[in-house]
Design a protein around this motif. Structure first.
Motif, PDB file in Angstrom:
ATOM      1  N   ALA A  19       0.829  -1.514  -0.442  1.00 41.21           N
ATOM      2  CA  ALA A  19      -0.046   0.412   0.360  1.00 41.21           C
ATOM      3  C   ALA A  19       0.471   1.239  -0.342  1.00 41.21           C
ATOM      4  O   ALA A  19       0.584   2.446  -0.874  1.00 41.21           O
ATOM      5  N   VAL A  20       2.007   1.430   0.801  1.00 42.82           N
ATOM      6  CA  VAL A  20       2.846   2.271   0.813  1.00 42.82           C
ATOM      7  C   VAL A  20       3.514   2.371  -0.551  1.00 42.82           C
ATOM      8  O   VAL A  20       3.343   3.478  -1.156  1.00 42.82           O
ATOM      9  N   GLU A  25       4.108   5.513  -5.495  1.00 44.42           N
ATOM     10  CA  GLU A  25       3.712   5.785  -6.561  1.00 44.42           C
ATOM     11  C   GLU A  25       2.647   6.454  -7.286  1.00 44.42           C
ATOM     12  O   GLU A  25       3.048   7.600  -8.655  1.00 44.42           O
ATOM     13  N   LYS A  26       1.823   6.731  -7.163  1.00 46.05           N
ATOM     14  CA  LYS A  26       0.677   7.032  -7.643  1.00 46.05           C
ATOM     15  C   LYS A  26       1.283   9.255  -7.058  1.00 46.05           C
ATOM     16  O   LYS A  26       0.616   9.600  -7.894  1.00 46.05           O
ATOM     17  N   ASP A 170       9.255  -3.682  -7.451  1.00 47.13           N
ATOM     18  CA  ASP A 170       9.419  -2.458  -6.836  1.00 47.13           C
ATOM     19  C   ASP A 170       9.518  -2.063  -5.430  1.00 47.13           C
ATOM     20  O   ASP A 170      11.330  -1.127  -5.306  1.00 47.13           O
ATOM     21  N   ILE A 171       9.367  -3.121  -4.815  1.00 48.49           N
ATOM     22  CA  ILE A 171      10.026  -2.455  -3.104  1.00 48.49           C
ATOM     23  C   ILE A 171      11.290  -2.927  -3.424  1.00 48.49           C
ATOM     24  O   ILE A 171      12.066  -2.136  -2.415  1.00 48.49           O
ATOM     25  N   CYS A 172      11.633  -4.029  -3.277  1.00 49.77           N
ATOM     26  CA  CYS A 172      13.412  -4.616  -3.703  1.00 49.77           C
ATOM     27  C   CYS A 172      13.904  -3.818  -4.645  1.00 49.77           C
ATOM     28  O   CYS A 172      15.441  -3.562  -3.715  1.00 49.77           O
ATOM     29  N   LYS A 173      13.289  -3.209  -5.075  1.00 49.48           N
ATOM     30  CA  LYS A 173      14.377  -1.932  -5.744  1.00 49.48           C
ATOM     31  C   LYS A 173      14.725  -1.279  -4.926  1.00 49.48           C
ATOM     32  O   LYS A 173      16.134  -0.377  -5.033  1.00 49.48           O
ATOM     33  N   ALA A 174      13.340  -0.898  -4.584  1.00 48.51           N
ATOM     34  CA  ALA A 174      13.832   0.660  -3.319  1.00 48.51           C
ATOM     35  C   ALA A 174      14.498   0.723  -2.519  1.00 48.51           C
ATOM     36  O   ALA A 174      15.660   1.259  -1.921  1.00 48.51           O
TER      37      ALA A 174
END
Length: 395
Positions: A19-20, A25-26, A170-174
Protein backbone atom coordinates in the motif's frame (compact mmCIF):
# COMPACT_ATOMS: atom_id res chain seq x y z
CA UNK A 1 -2.62 -20.67 16.82
CA UNK A 2 0.76 -18.96 17.07
CA UNK A 3 1.51 -19.91 13.47
CA UNK A 4 -1.76 -18.37 12.26
CA UNK A 5 -1.07 -15.16 14.17
CA UNK A 6 2.40 -14.94 12.70
CA UNK A 7 1.06 -15.60 9.24
CA UNK A 8 -1.62 -12.96 9.70
CA UNK A 9 0.94 -10.45 10.95
CA UNK A 10 3.24 -11.23 8.02
CA UNK A 11 0.39 -10.85 5.56
CA UNK A 12 -0.61 -7.54 7.12
CA UNK A 13 2.96 -6.31 6.87
CA UNK A 14 3.18 -7.25 3.18
CA UNK A 15 -0.16 -5.57 2.48
CA UNK A 16 0.94 -2.39 4.27
CA UNK A 17 4.25 -2.31 2.39
CA UNK A 18 2.47 -2.72 -0.95
CA UNK A 19 0.00 0.00 0.00
CA UNK A 20 2.83 2.38 0.80
CA UNK A 21 4.57 1.60 -2.49
CA UNK A 22 1.33 2.05 -4.46
CA UNK A 23 0.62 5.39 -2.76
CA UNK A 24 4.15 6.69 -3.37
CA UNK A 25 3.84 5.70 -7.04
CA UNK A 26 0.60 7.61 -7.36
CA UNK A 27 2.20 10.65 -5.71
CA UNK A 28 5.26 10.41 -7.96
CA UNK A 29 7.58 9.68 -5.05
CA UNK A 30 8.60 6.17 -6.14
CA UNK A 31 9.64 4.52 -9.37
CA UNK A 32 7.26 2.14 -11.10
CA UNK A 33 8.17 -0.82 -13.27
CA UNK A 34 6.34 -0.49 -16.58
CA UNK A 35 4.84 -3.53 -18.22
CA UNK A 36 5.80 -4.73 -21.66
CA UNK A 37 3.99 -2.69 -24.40
CA UNK A 38 2.59 -5.90 -25.90
CA UNK A 39 1.22 -6.92 -22.51
CA UNK A 40 -0.28 -3.46 -22.03
CA UNK A 41 -2.05 -3.75 -25.38
CA UNK A 42 -3.39 -7.17 -24.43
CA UNK A 43 -4.72 -5.79 -21.13
CA UNK A 44 -6.42 -2.88 -22.89
CA UNK A 45 -7.97 -5.26 -25.44
CA UNK A 46 -9.18 -7.58 -22.69
CA UNK A 47 -10.78 -4.71 -20.76
CA UNK A 48 -12.53 -3.55 -23.93
CA UNK A 49 -13.80 -7.08 -24.59
CA UNK A 50 -15.13 -7.42 -21.06
CA UNK A 51 -16.90 -4.04 -21.07
CA UNK A 52 -18.60 -4.53 -24.42
CA UNK A 53 -19.53 -8.12 -23.65
CA UNK A 54 -21.32 -6.94 -20.52
CA UNK A 55 -23.21 -4.24 -22.45
CA UNK A 56 -24.17 -6.59 -25.30
CA UNK A 57 -25.31 -9.24 -22.81
CA UNK A 58 -27.49 -6.83 -20.84
CA UNK A 59 -29.06 -5.31 -23.94
CA UNK A 60 -29.72 -8.70 -25.54
CA UNK A 61 -31.43 -9.83 -22.33
CA UNK A 62 -33.56 -6.67 -22.42
CA UNK A 63 -34.40 -7.31 -26.08
CA UNK A 64 -35.45 -10.90 -25.54
CA UNK A 65 -37.15 -10.26 -22.20
CA UNK A 66 -38.31 -6.62 -21.80
CA UNK A 67 -39.85 -7.32 -18.38
CA UNK A 68 -37.24 -6.45 -15.68
CA UNK A 69 -39.02 -8.58 -13.07
CA UNK A 70 -38.84 -11.61 -15.34
CA UNK A 71 -35.11 -11.00 -15.92
CA UNK A 72 -34.51 -10.81 -12.16
CA UNK A 73 -36.41 -14.06 -11.71
CA UNK A 74 -34.30 -15.74 -14.39
CA UNK A 75 -31.13 -14.43 -12.71
CA UNK A 76 -32.17 -15.83 -9.32
CA UNK A 77 -33.03 -19.24 -10.76
CA UNK A 78 -29.71 -19.29 -12.62
CA UNK A 79 -27.74 -18.49 -9.45
CA UNK A 80 -29.65 -21.13 -7.49
CA UNK A 81 -28.92 -23.61 -10.29
CA UNK A 82 -32.61 -24.41 -10.64
CA UNK A 83 -34.68 -24.90 -13.78
CA UNK A 84 -36.79 -21.88 -14.66
CA UNK A 85 -40.51 -22.68 -14.82
CA UNK A 86 -42.05 -22.49 -18.26
CA UNK A 87 -43.46 -19.02 -18.88
CA UNK A 88 -46.24 -18.23 -21.34
CA UNK A 89 -45.21 -15.67 -23.93
CA UNK A 90 -47.32 -12.58 -24.50
CA UNK A 91 -48.58 -13.66 -27.96
CA UNK A 92 -49.58 -17.05 -26.54
CA UNK A 93 -51.45 -15.35 -23.69
CA UNK A 94 -53.19 -13.01 -26.13
CA UNK A 95 -54.18 -15.95 -28.32
CA UNK A 96 -55.57 -17.80 -25.31
CA UNK A 97 -57.67 -14.78 -24.34
CA UNK A 98 -59.03 -14.53 -27.89
CA UNK A 99 -60.01 -18.20 -27.93
CA UNK A 100 -61.77 -17.87 -24.58
CA UNK A 101 -63.57 -14.72 -25.78
CA UNK A 102 -64.70 -16.55 -28.92
CA UNK A 103 -66.43 -19.17 -26.75
CA UNK A 104 -68.47 -16.47 -25.02
CA UNK A 105 -69.31 -14.57 -28.19
CA UNK A 106 -70.11 -17.73 -30.12
CA UNK A 107 -67.74 -19.55 -32.46
CA UNK A 108 -70.33 -19.43 -35.22
CA UNK A 109 -70.57 -15.62 -35.27
CA UNK A 110 -68.33 -13.65 -37.63
CA UNK A 111 -66.57 -11.97 -34.69
CA UNK A 112 -66.17 -15.22 -32.79
CA UNK A 113 -64.81 -17.13 -35.76
CA UNK A 114 -62.37 -14.32 -36.51
CA UNK A 115 -61.21 -14.32 -32.90
CA UNK A 116 -60.53 -18.04 -33.18
CA UNK A 117 -58.54 -17.57 -36.38
CA UNK A 118 -56.45 -14.68 -35.03
CA UNK A 119 -56.02 -16.37 -31.66
CA UNK A 120 -54.61 -19.52 -33.23
CA UNK A 121 -52.08 -17.52 -35.22
CA UNK A 122 -51.15 -15.52 -32.11
CA UNK A 123 -50.36 -18.79 -30.36
CA UNK A 124 -48.20 -19.80 -33.32
CA UNK A 125 -46.36 -16.48 -33.05
CA UNK A 126 -45.88 -17.14 -29.35
CA UNK A 127 -44.45 -20.56 -30.09
CA UNK A 128 -41.98 -19.03 -32.55
CA UNK A 129 -40.99 -16.46 -29.92
CA UNK A 130 -40.47 -19.18 -27.34
CA UNK A 131 -38.21 -21.04 -29.75
CA UNK A 132 -36.23 -17.85 -30.38
CA UNK A 133 -35.77 -17.30 -26.64
CA UNK A 134 -34.57 -20.85 -26.06
CA UNK A 135 -32.21 -20.84 -29.04
CA UNK A 136 -30.76 -17.43 -28.20
CA UNK A 137 -30.27 -18.29 -24.53
CA UNK A 138 -28.41 -21.51 -25.33
CA UNK A 139 -26.42 -20.30 -28.33
CA UNK A 140 -25.66 -16.67 -27.51
CA UNK A 141 -26.39 -15.56 -23.94
CA UNK A 142 -24.87 -18.59 -22.22
CA UNK A 143 -21.44 -18.31 -23.94
CA UNK A 144 -21.26 -14.61 -23.05
CA UNK A 145 -22.09 -15.34 -19.41
CA UNK A 146 -19.58 -18.18 -19.33
CA UNK A 147 -16.86 -15.81 -20.48
CA UNK A 148 -17.69 -13.17 -17.87
CA UNK A 149 -18.15 -15.63 -15.01
CA UNK A 150 -15.36 -18.04 -15.96
CA UNK A 151 -12.53 -16.89 -18.20
CA UNK A 152 -12.69 -13.26 -17.16
CA UNK A 153 -12.58 -14.07 -13.45
CA UNK A 154 -9.46 -16.16 -14.02
CA UNK A 155 -7.85 -13.35 -16.02
CA UNK A 156 -8.74 -10.80 -13.32
CA UNK A 157 -7.26 -12.99 -10.61
CA UNK A 158 -3.97 -13.42 -12.49
CA UNK A 159 -3.83 -9.70 -13.24
CA UNK A 160 -4.17 -8.91 -9.53
CA UNK A 161 -1.33 -11.35 -8.81
CA UNK A 162 0.75 -9.66 -11.50
CA UNK A 163 0.14 -6.26 -9.91
CA UNK A 164 1.21 -7.62 -6.52
CA UNK A 165 4.35 -9.12 -8.03
CA UNK A 166 5.15 -5.79 -9.65
CA UNK A 167 4.72 -3.95 -6.35
CA UNK A 168 6.98 -6.50 -4.62
CA UNK A 169 9.58 -6.03 -7.36
CA UNK A 170 9.52 -2.24 -7.00
CA UNK A 171 9.76 -2.55 -3.21
CA UNK A 172 12.87 -4.71 -3.59
CA UNK A 173 14.35 -2.23 -6.05
CA UNK A 174 13.75 0.64 -3.66
CA UNK A 175 15.18 -1.34 -0.74
CA UNK A 176 18.33 -2.23 -2.70
CA UNK A 177 18.75 1.36 -3.82
CA UNK A 178 18.56 2.64 -0.22
CA UNK A 179 21.02 -0.03 0.95
CA UNK A 180 23.57 0.86 -1.71
CA UNK A 181 23.26 4.57 -0.91
CA UNK A 182 23.84 3.88 2.78
CA UNK A 183 26.82 1.65 2.01
CA UNK A 184 28.36 4.21 -0.32
CA UNK A 185 27.85 6.98 2.24
CA UNK A 186 29.51 4.95 5.00
CA UNK A 187 32.45 4.09 2.76
CA UNK A 188 32.94 7.68 1.62
CA UNK A 189 32.85 9.30 5.11
CA UNK A 190 34.38 7.00 7.78
CA UNK A 191 34.43 8.26 11.36
CA UNK A 192 38.07 8.95 12.28
CA UNK A 193 37.39 11.66 14.85
CA UNK A 194 38.01 9.35 17.76
CA UNK A 195 41.24 7.37 17.98
CA UNK A 196 40.10 4.69 20.35
CA UNK A 197 40.23 1.19 18.87
CA UNK A 198 36.60 0.54 19.83
CA UNK A 199 35.36 3.11 17.29
CA UNK A 200 37.28 1.40 14.47
CA UNK A 201 35.72 -1.91 15.42
CA UNK A 202 32.23 -0.41 15.42
CA UNK A 203 32.80 1.22 12.03
CA UNK A 204 33.97 -2.05 10.50
CA UNK A 205 31.00 -3.87 11.99
CA UNK A 206 28.54 -1.31 10.57
CA UNK A 207 30.11 -1.65 7.12
CA UNK A 208 29.77 -5.42 7.28
CA UNK A 209 26.11 -5.11 8.28
CA UNK A 210 25.42 -2.72 5.42
CA UNK A 211 27.15 -5.03 2.98
CA UNK A 212 25.12 -7.94 4.27
CA UNK A 213 21.89 -5.95 3.90
CA UNK A 214 22.82 -5.10 0.31
CA UNK A 215 23.50 -8.75 -0.51
CA UNK A 216 20.17 -9.72 1.02
CA UNK A 217 18.35 -7.02 -0.94
CA UNK A 218 20.00 -8.18 -4.18
CA UNK A 219 18.89 -11.77 -3.52
CA UNK A 220 15.31 -10.65 -2.78
CA UNK A 221 15.34 -8.57 -5.96
CA UNK A 222 16.40 -11.56 -8.06
CA UNK A 223 13.62 -13.68 -6.53
CA UNK A 224 11.04 -10.91 -7.03
CA UNK A 225 12.15 -10.42 -10.65
CA UNK A 226 11.81 -14.14 -11.34
CA UNK A 227 8.32 -14.29 -9.83
CA UNK A 228 7.28 -11.17 -11.71
CA UNK A 229 8.51 -12.54 -15.06
CA UNK A 230 6.76 -15.86 -14.46
CA UNK A 231 3.47 -14.16 -13.56
CA UNK A 232 3.75 -11.77 -16.52
CA UNK A 233 4.17 -14.73 -18.89
CA UNK A 234 1.19 -16.54 -17.40
CA UNK A 235 -0.96 -13.42 -17.64
CA UNK A 236 0.15 -12.85 -21.23
CA UNK A 237 -0.89 -16.38 -22.25
CA UNK A 238 -4.32 -15.90 -20.70
CA UNK A 239 -4.80 -12.52 -22.36
CA UNK A 240 -3.80 -13.88 -25.77
CA UNK A 241 -6.68 -16.33 -25.36
CA UNK A 242 -9.03 -13.36 -25.89
CA UNK A 243 -8.59 -13.93 -29.64
CA UNK A 244 -10.13 -17.39 -29.26
CA UNK A 245 -12.92 -15.81 -27.24
CA UNK A 246 -13.63 -13.41 -30.11
CA UNK A 247 -13.85 -16.31 -32.56
CA UNK A 248 -16.23 -18.16 -30.25
CA UNK A 249 -18.40 -15.09 -29.79
CA UNK A 250 -18.39 -14.57 -33.57
CA UNK A 251 -19.85 -18.03 -34.12
CA UNK A 252 -22.41 -17.40 -31.39
CA UNK A 253 -23.35 -14.08 -32.95
CA UNK A 254 -23.90 -15.75 -36.31
CA UNK A 255 -26.12 -18.35 -34.65
CA UNK A 256 -28.08 -15.58 -32.92
CA UNK A 257 -28.60 -13.71 -36.19
CA UNK A 258 -29.73 -16.94 -37.86
CA UNK A 259 -32.18 -17.60 -35.02
CA UNK A 260 -33.58 -14.08 -35.42
CA UNK A 261 -33.88 -14.51 -39.19
CA UNK A 262 -35.74 -17.79 -38.70
CA UNK A 263 -38.05 -16.19 -36.14
CA UNK A 264 -38.93 -13.19 -38.28
CA UNK A 265 -39.40 -15.40 -41.34
CA UNK A 266 -41.83 -17.57 -39.38
CA UNK A 267 -43.68 -14.48 -38.14
CA UNK A 268 -43.89 -13.10 -41.68
CA UNK A 269 -45.19 -16.42 -42.97
CA UNK A 270 -47.79 -16.68 -40.19
CA UNK A 271 -49.01 -13.13 -40.73
CA UNK A 272 -49.34 -13.66 -44.47
CA UNK A 273 -51.35 -16.80 -43.84
CA UNK A 274 -53.47 -14.90 -41.33
CA UNK A 275 -54.16 -12.13 -43.86
CA UNK A 276 -55.26 -14.72 -46.40
CA UNK A 277 -57.56 -16.36 -43.86
CA UNK A 278 -59.08 -13.02 -42.91
CA UNK A 279 -59.58 -12.10 -46.58
CA UNK A 280 -61.32 -15.44 -47.15
CA UNK A 281 -63.62 -14.82 -44.22
CA UNK A 282 -64.35 -11.25 -45.36
CA UNK A 283 -65.18 -12.42 -48.89
CA UNK A 284 -67.36 -15.21 -47.52
CA UNK A 285 -69.30 -12.80 -45.31
CA UNK A 286 -69.87 -10.28 -48.13
CA UNK A 287 -70.79 -12.91 -50.74
CA UNK A 288 -74.30 -12.26 -52.19
CA UNK A 289 -75.18 -15.92 -52.74
CA UNK A 290 -74.79 -19.03 -50.56
CA UNK A 291 -72.39 -20.66 -52.99
CA UNK A 292 -69.89 -17.87 -52.27
CA UNK A 293 -69.76 -18.84 -48.59
CA UNK A 294 -66.75 -21.00 -49.37
CA UNK A 295 -63.75 -18.76 -48.66
CA UNK A 296 -61.98 -17.99 -51.97
CA UNK A 297 -58.32 -17.29 -52.48
CA UNK A 298 -57.48 -13.93 -50.86
CA UNK A 299 -57.25 -11.99 -54.12
CA UNK A 300 -59.32 -8.89 -54.75
CA UNK A 301 -62.37 -9.54 -56.90
CA UNK A 302 -61.13 -6.99 -59.40
CA UNK A 303 -58.37 -9.46 -60.32
CA UNK A 304 -60.26 -12.73 -60.42
CA UNK A 305 -60.32 -14.29 -63.87
CA UNK A 306 -63.58 -14.84 -65.66
CA UNK A 307 -66.54 -12.57 -66.44
CA UNK A 308 -68.50 -13.74 -63.35
CA UNK A 309 -66.23 -11.91 -60.88
CA UNK A 310 -68.40 -9.41 -58.95
CA UNK A 311 -67.60 -5.74 -59.51
CA UNK A 312 -65.37 -6.42 -62.52
CA UNK A 313 -66.21 -5.13 -66.03
CA UNK A 314 -64.43 -7.46 -68.37
CA UNK A 315 -65.37 -8.23 -71.93
CA UNK A 316 -66.94 -11.66 -72.20
CA UNK A 317 -65.24 -12.22 -75.54
CA UNK A 318 -61.73 -11.60 -74.16
CA UNK A 319 -59.64 -14.74 -74.11
CA UNK A 320 -57.96 -15.66 -70.79
CA UNK A 321 -54.36 -16.75 -70.49
CA UNK A 322 -53.74 -20.00 -68.56
CA UNK A 323 -53.19 -19.31 -64.85
CA UNK A 324 -52.93 -15.52 -65.24
CA UNK A 325 -54.97 -12.43 -66.02
CA UNK A 326 -53.50 -9.62 -68.04
CA UNK A 327 -53.93 -6.41 -66.10
CA UNK A 328 -54.56 -4.53 -69.32
CA UNK A 329 -57.86 -6.43 -69.75
CA UNK A 330 -59.46 -4.80 -66.68
CA UNK A 331 -61.55 -1.75 -67.47
CA UNK A 332 -61.92 -0.26 -63.97
CA UNK A 333 -62.01 3.45 -63.15
CA UNK A 334 -58.75 4.71 -61.70
CA UNK A 335 -58.72 7.05 -58.70
CA UNK A 336 -55.90 8.91 -56.98
CA UNK A 337 -52.90 8.16 -59.22
CA UNK A 338 -49.73 8.95 -57.25
CA UNK A 339 -46.05 8.20 -57.09
CA UNK A 340 -44.78 5.93 -54.32
CA UNK A 341 -41.37 4.89 -53.04
CA UNK A 342 -40.84 1.22 -52.19
CA UNK A 343 -39.55 0.77 -48.62
CA UNK A 344 -38.77 -2.96 -48.64
CA UNK A 345 -38.32 -5.77 -51.12
CA UNK A 346 -41.52 -7.69 -51.79
CA UNK A 347 -42.03 -10.93 -53.72
CA UNK A 348 -45.44 -11.34 -55.31
CA UNK A 349 -47.27 -14.45 -54.14
CA UNK A 350 -49.23 -14.91 -57.37
CA UNK A 351 -49.55 -13.43 -60.84
CA UNK A 352 -51.93 -10.70 -59.65
CA UNK A 353 -49.26 -9.16 -57.41
CA UNK A 354 -46.33 -7.00 -58.48
CA UNK A 355 -42.89 -7.82 -57.05
CA UNK A 356 -41.04 -4.81 -55.66
CA UNK A 357 -37.47 -3.74 -55.03
CA UNK A 358 -36.53 -1.39 -52.19
CA UNK A 359 -36.02 2.32 -53.09
CA UNK A 360 -37.60 2.10 -56.53
CA UNK A 361 -40.37 4.51 -57.61
CA UNK A 362 -43.67 3.22 -58.97
CA UNK A 363 -47.08 4.65 -59.86
CA UNK A 364 -49.97 3.54 -57.65
CA UNK A 365 -53.73 3.99 -57.65
CA UNK A 366 -56.82 2.26 -56.35
CA UNK A 367 -60.00 0.93 -57.89
CA UNK A 368 -63.53 0.72 -56.49
CA UNK A 369 -64.19 -2.21 -54.18
CA UNK A 370 -60.52 -2.92 -53.61
CA UNK A 371 -59.06 -3.97 -50.26
CA UNK A 372 -57.78 -0.76 -48.56
CA UNK A 373 -54.54 -2.54 -47.62
CA UNK A 374 -53.64 -2.93 -51.29
CA UNK A 375 -53.06 -0.62 -54.27
CA UNK A 376 -52.51 -1.14 -57.98
CA UNK A 377 -48.87 -0.56 -58.85
CA UNK A 378 -47.40 0.19 -62.28
CA UNK A 379 -43.76 -0.06 -63.30
CA UNK A 380 -43.32 0.39 -67.02
CA UNK A 381 -45.46 -2.26 -68.71
CA UNK A 382 -45.81 -4.29 -65.50
CA UNK A 383 -48.90 -3.92 -63.35
CA UNK A 384 -50.20 -5.67 -60.25
CA UNK A 385 -51.36 -5.43 -56.65
CA UNK A 386 -48.90 -4.08 -54.08
CA UNK A 387 -49.26 -3.92 -50.26
CA UNK A 388 -49.63 -0.40 -48.83
CA UNK A 389 -47.34 -1.15 -45.87
CA UNK A 390 -44.39 -1.58 -48.25
CA UNK A 391 -44.82 1.89 -49.77
CA UNK A 392 -44.19 5.51 -48.93
CA UNK A 393 -46.72 7.62 -50.80
CA UNK A 394 -45.26 10.75 -52.36
CA UNK A 395 -47.09 13.95 -53.15
Amino acid sequence: MDFNVKKLASGAGVFFTRAVQFTEEKLGQAEKTELDPHLENLITRADCTKNWTEKILRQTEALLQPNPSARIEEFIYDKLDKKLPSRTTNPELLGQYMLEAAKDFGPGTPYGSTLITVGEYQKRLGGAERELLQTSAAGFLTPLRNFLEGDWRTISKERRLLENRRLDLDICKARLKKGKLAEAKAAAAPDFQETRPRNYVLSASASALLSEEVDKAEHELRVAQTEFDRQAELTRLLLEGISSTHLNHLRCLQDFAEAQATYYAQCHHYMQDLQRELNKCANAVSAPDPTAAVCPDPVSSAFLSGPSSPGATVSSQSSQRPGTLAMEQTQLPVTGTRKAKVLYDYDGHDVSELSLLADELITVYTVPGMDPDWLIGERGNQKGKVPVTYLELLS
